[in-house]
Design a protein around this motif. Structure first.
Motif, PDB file in Angstrom:
ATOM      1  N   SER A  67     -14.052   4.494 -17.098  1.00 41.01           N
ATOM      2  CA  SER A  67     -13.958   5.556 -18.415  1.00 41.01           C
ATOM      3  C   SER A  67     -15.051   4.960 -19.391  1.00 41.01           C
ATOM      4  N   ALA A  68     -15.909   5.889 -19.730  1.00 44.79           N
ATOM      5  CA  ALA A  68     -17.072   5.622 -20.558  1.00 44.79           C
ATOM      6  C   ALA A  68     -17.434   6.446 -21.725  1.00 44.79           C
ATOM      7  N   PRO A  69     -17.746   6.380 -22.963  1.00 43.79           N
ATOM      8  CA  PRO A  69     -17.700   7.183 -23.915  1.00 43.79           C
ATOM      9  C   PRO A  69     -18.967   8.457 -23.684  1.00 43.79           C
ATOM     10  N   LEU A  70     -18.710   9.391 -24.143  1.00 48.47           N
ATOM     11  CA  LEU A  70     -19.608  10.677 -23.700  1.00 48.47           C
ATOM     12  C   LEU A  70     -20.481  11.106 -24.949  1.00 48.47           C
ATOM     13  N   ILE A  71     -20.259  10.324 -25.946  1.00 49.09           N
ATOM     14  CA  ILE A  71     -20.902  11.030 -27.390  1.00 49.09           C
ATOM     15  C   ILE A  71     -21.656   9.782 -27.667  1.00 49.09           C
ATOM     16  N   ALA A  72     -22.927   9.784 -28.427  1.00 50.03           N
ATOM     17  CA  ALA A  72     -23.600   8.649 -28.908  1.00 50.03           C
ATOM     18  C   ALA A  72     -24.347   9.151 -30.163  1.00 50.03           C
ATOM     19  N   HIS A  73     -24.391   8.209 -31.100  1.00 50.48           N
ATOM     20  CA  HIS A  73     -25.085   8.688 -32.327  1.00 50.48           C
ATOM     21  C   HIS A  73     -26.405   7.771 -32.234  1.00 50.48           C
ATOM     22  N   PHE A  74     -27.460   8.330 -32.823  1.00 52.50           N
ATOM     23  CA  PHE A  74     -28.582   7.627 -32.785  1.00 52.50           C
ATOM     24  C   PHE A  74     -29.268   7.564 -34.347  1.00 52.50           C
ATOM     25  N   ALA A 110     -13.012  11.672 -37.653  1.00 51.95           N
ATOM     26  CA  ALA A 110     -11.753  12.145 -37.286  1.00 51.95           C
ATOM     27  C   ALA A 110     -11.898  13.015 -36.002  1.00 51.95           C
ATOM     28  N   PRO A 111     -11.438  12.672 -34.800  1.00 49.48           N
ATOM     29  CA  PRO A 111     -11.494  13.430 -33.644  1.00 49.48           C
ATOM     30  C   PRO A 111     -10.469  14.789 -33.615  1.00 49.48           C
ATOM     31  N   ASP A 135     -15.965   6.725 -28.850  1.00 50.81           N
ATOM     32  CA  ASP A 135     -14.882   6.948 -27.895  1.00 50.81           C
ATOM     33  C   ASP A 135     -13.985   7.964 -28.516  1.00 50.81           C
ATOM     34  N   HIS A 136     -13.884   9.049 -28.038  1.00 55.02           N
ATOM     35  CA  HIS A 136     -13.174   9.951 -28.552  1.00 55.02           C
ATOM     36  C   HIS A 136     -11.645  10.015 -27.541  1.00 55.02           C
ATOM     37  N   PRO A 137     -10.752  10.167 -28.053  1.00 54.98           N
ATOM     38  CA  PRO A 137      -9.483  10.055 -27.333  1.00 54.98           C
ATOM     39  C   PRO A 137      -9.025  11.084 -26.391  1.00 54.98           C
ATOM     40  N   ALA A 138      -9.616  12.194 -26.301  1.00 55.08           N
ATOM     41  CA  ALA A 138      -9.816  13.087 -25.216  1.00 55.08           C
ATOM     42  C   ALA A 138     -11.034  13.108 -24.334  1.00 55.08           C
ATOM     43  N   THR A 139     -11.737  11.792 -24.402  1.00 54.37           N
ATOM     44  CA  THR A 139     -12.995  11.887 -23.539  1.00 54.37           C
ATOM     45  C   THR A 139     -12.765  12.065 -22.105  1.00 54.37           C
TER      46      THR A 139
END
Length: 352
Positions: free
Chosen positions: A242-249, A300-301, A259-263
């Motif tokens: 399982s890998a996070p699918l959102i990133a901030h730069f 907040a997700p 890491d979102h709980p519904a990823t």
């Protein structure tokens, strides 16, 4: 009209030109592309209320579009590994120019204009080298190609103009070649990064995802007013992980993976990303999982099921998302309404 990615949300900017301005065509214009039931490929211009402004047949599958900052002009790009792009007068739907990549290149489906509108920058694959390139086209010379520069990595997918006038490029890291269709040729060694380029094409900085996250391909991106970029990722590593699918730069910082709980609902594949007009809500779509992830300004997700949730664009009332059969409008993560188009070429859309 079935669509994998939402292409464009273009808003008005004032400038004195002979070409109609965005303000001249009224409401914000949204472009979407897809196949009709007979498998014809079309580009459709929609108003914010869901009315069809124009329809244009395409020579192949489309992917995304770039809006001119002043004139009511947009450029629609072929899906990888296509080589065509079409410049449109969005007031009429007429074709202004047709672009073709040079030999040995293909488009990745995205582009962006410089802030003055003079040049169009396009993401391309120089596939025999291989190398990611940014094509440069001069609008004042009828969109003549005037050169190209390195993108800063392999597989540059989306390029966007930042508030500063510089550009962010999502170098997804995946090597492809048209002789092998859409096969991914370098997954064991791939490296993904977000590059920042000046308006003249100079690479100002690169932020790589390190370690095992180097296989988390950066594909679609959106920017906030402070030049922070949020990215939708597509995991190319072991499917059991399982890998996070959102990133901030953020400028001058390392990438922050969120890491979102519904990823897991996205099935390792984030489609598109957008930030609402106030900067308080980010949406990331999951076309393979039929789901949308939301993050508010504090992180907040929340999430929402949405069949074939694909492209997402900023709307004056929230975020507009293409889905199975139509368009869904969300406000603060809550579904407000869905527009359902009629089937066939004579497509109509109504808002409940």
């Amino acid at each position: 009209m079935r669509r994998r990615h939402f292409l464009l949300a273009a808003t008005a900017t004032l400038a004195a030109q002979t070409t109609p301005l965005w303000a001249d065509i009224g409401d914000a214009l949204f472009l979407t592309a897809g196949n009709t039931p007979d498998n014809a490929t079309w580009l459709v211009g929609l108003t914010a209320s869901g009315d069809i402004r124009f329809k244009l047949p395409l020579p192949g599958r489309g992917h995304a579009a770039a809006a001119h900052p002043h004139a009511a002009v947009a450029v629609a790009f072929a899906r990888r590994p296509g080589t065509f792009a079409i410049v449109l007068n969005c007031a009429t739907g007429d074709t202004v120019a047709k672009l073709t990549t040079p030999a040995g290149h293909h488009f990745y489906g995205h582009g962006a204009f410089t802030s003055d509108g003079r040049y169009l920058l396009t993401t391309e694959n120089a596939y025999d080298i291989p190398d990611g390139r940014i094509g440069i086209w001069d609008t004042e010379q009828g969109y003549a190609r005037v050169g190209d520069v390195p993108s800063g990595g392999i597989g540059p997918h989306e390029i966007i103009r930042l508030a500063s006038g510089d550009f962010a490029v999502a170098n997804g890291g995946i090597q492809t070649h048209p002789d092998f269709a859409r096969s991914k040729l370098n997954l064991p060694t791939m490296r993904t990064n977000l590059a920042r380029l000046s308006a003249t094409g100079t690479i100002l900085s690169k932020i790589e995802l390190s370690g095992e996250m180097r296989q988390n391909s950066i594909r679609h991106i959106a920017a906030a007013a402070d030049n922070t970029v949020v990215a939708a990722l597509q995991w190319q590593g072991p499917p059991t992980k399982s890998a996070p699918l959102i990133a901030h730069f953020a400028p001058g910082r390392e990438a922050a993976l969120l890491d979102h709980p519904a990823t897991a609902r996205l099935n390792h594949y984030a489609g598109s990303v957008a930030i609402n007009a106030s900067g308080t809500q980010t949406a990331v779509t999951g076309p393979k999982g039929g789901h949308v992830l939301f993050l508010n300004a504090s992180g907040a997700p929340s999430d929402s099921p949405l069949s074939s949730a694909s492209g997402v664009a900023r709307h004056k009332d929230g975020l507009l998302i293409t889905c199975k059969g139509g368009l869904a409008l969300y406000h603060d993560g809550a579904l407000m309404r869905i527009a359902i188009p009629a089937r066939g070429v004579g497509i109509t859309i109504s808002w409940p």
